[in-house]
Design an enzyme around this catalytic site. Structure first.
Site, PDB file in Angstrom:
ATOM      1  CG  HIS A  95      -1.924  -1.046   1.275  1.00  0.00           C
ATOM      2  ND1 HIS A  95      -2.988  -0.995   2.134  1.00  0.00           N
ATOM      3  CD2 HIS A  95      -2.065  -2.198   0.571  1.00  0.00           C
ATOM      4  CE1 HIS A  95      -3.756  -2.053   1.963  1.00  0.00           C
ATOM      5  NE2 HIS A  95      -3.206  -2.810   1.016  1.00  0.00           N
ATOM      6  CD  GLU A  97      -1.992   4.648   2.961  1.00  0.00           C
ATOM      7  OE1 GLU A  97      -3.038   5.301   2.849  1.00  0.00           O
ATOM      8  OE2 GLU A  97      -1.777   3.594   2.320  1.00  0.00           O
ATOM      9  CB  CYS A 125      -6.264  -0.084   5.211  1.00  0.00           C
ATOM     10  SG  CYS A 125      -4.592  -0.794   5.162  1.00  0.00           S
ATOM     11  CB  CYS A 128      -1.642   1.672   6.153  1.00  0.00           C
ATOM     12  SG  CYS A 128      -1.413   0.837   4.574  1.00  0.00           S
TER      13      CYS A 128
END
Length: 156
Positions: A95, A97, A125, A128
């Protein structure tokens, strides 16, 4: 005399053969850990950092990935940034992040990202946010209007 020269030459060759792999591996490691400098915004601030997160989001879309981008900032300086790499790396944990946190940790030379702020194109999320928590990220900011997401928390 010729025998001495041949023996000396063999010792030299053996020494080179022992040292060469170490030299090459160090060069390879340096090449993979060196990152280009991050271009800094002219007027650092929440709006500039969110704008960069959205630039990373745009880059993710251009690369055929999911529409997410993130940057990590310490003392008004971007120290890590990344678009999403989930699709292009075929890695469900890549991801934006997570990748920005990894980039910042690599550039800063350690896992301690205290006093850093994570700016992202959307709310983090749970994975993260947990990564930001474990990296000691101070706070989360997300979305076009730079909403304060507070300090990262573990789920539960």
């Amino acid at each position: 005399m010729l025998q001495k020269f041949a023996a000396s030459r063999r010792r030299l060759l053996a020494s080179v053969m022992m040292v060469l792999p170490v030299f090459l591996s160090r060069r390879a490691m340096a090449a993979t850990t060196e990152s280009p400098d991050i271009e800094q915004p002219e007027n650092p601030g929440d709006s500039s950092f969110i704008r960069r997160a959205f630039e990373m989001r745009h880059q993710a879309l251009e690369n055929g990935d999911q529409a997410y981008g993130a940057v990590v900032v310490r003392d008004g300086i971007i120290v890590g940034q990344s678009p999403s790499h989930v699709v292009v790396k075929r890695d469900p944990t890549a991801h934006a992040e997570m990748e920005a946190i990894r980039d910042a940790a690599r550039r800063l030379g350690g896992r301690d990202l205290s006093d850093c702020i994570l700016y992202s194109s959307s709310p983090a999320c749970p994975m993260c946010e947990a990564a930001a928590y474990w990296a000691d990220i101070k706070s989360l900011v997300y979305g076009e209007d730079a909403r304060d997401g507070g300090s990262p928390r573990l789920c539960g």
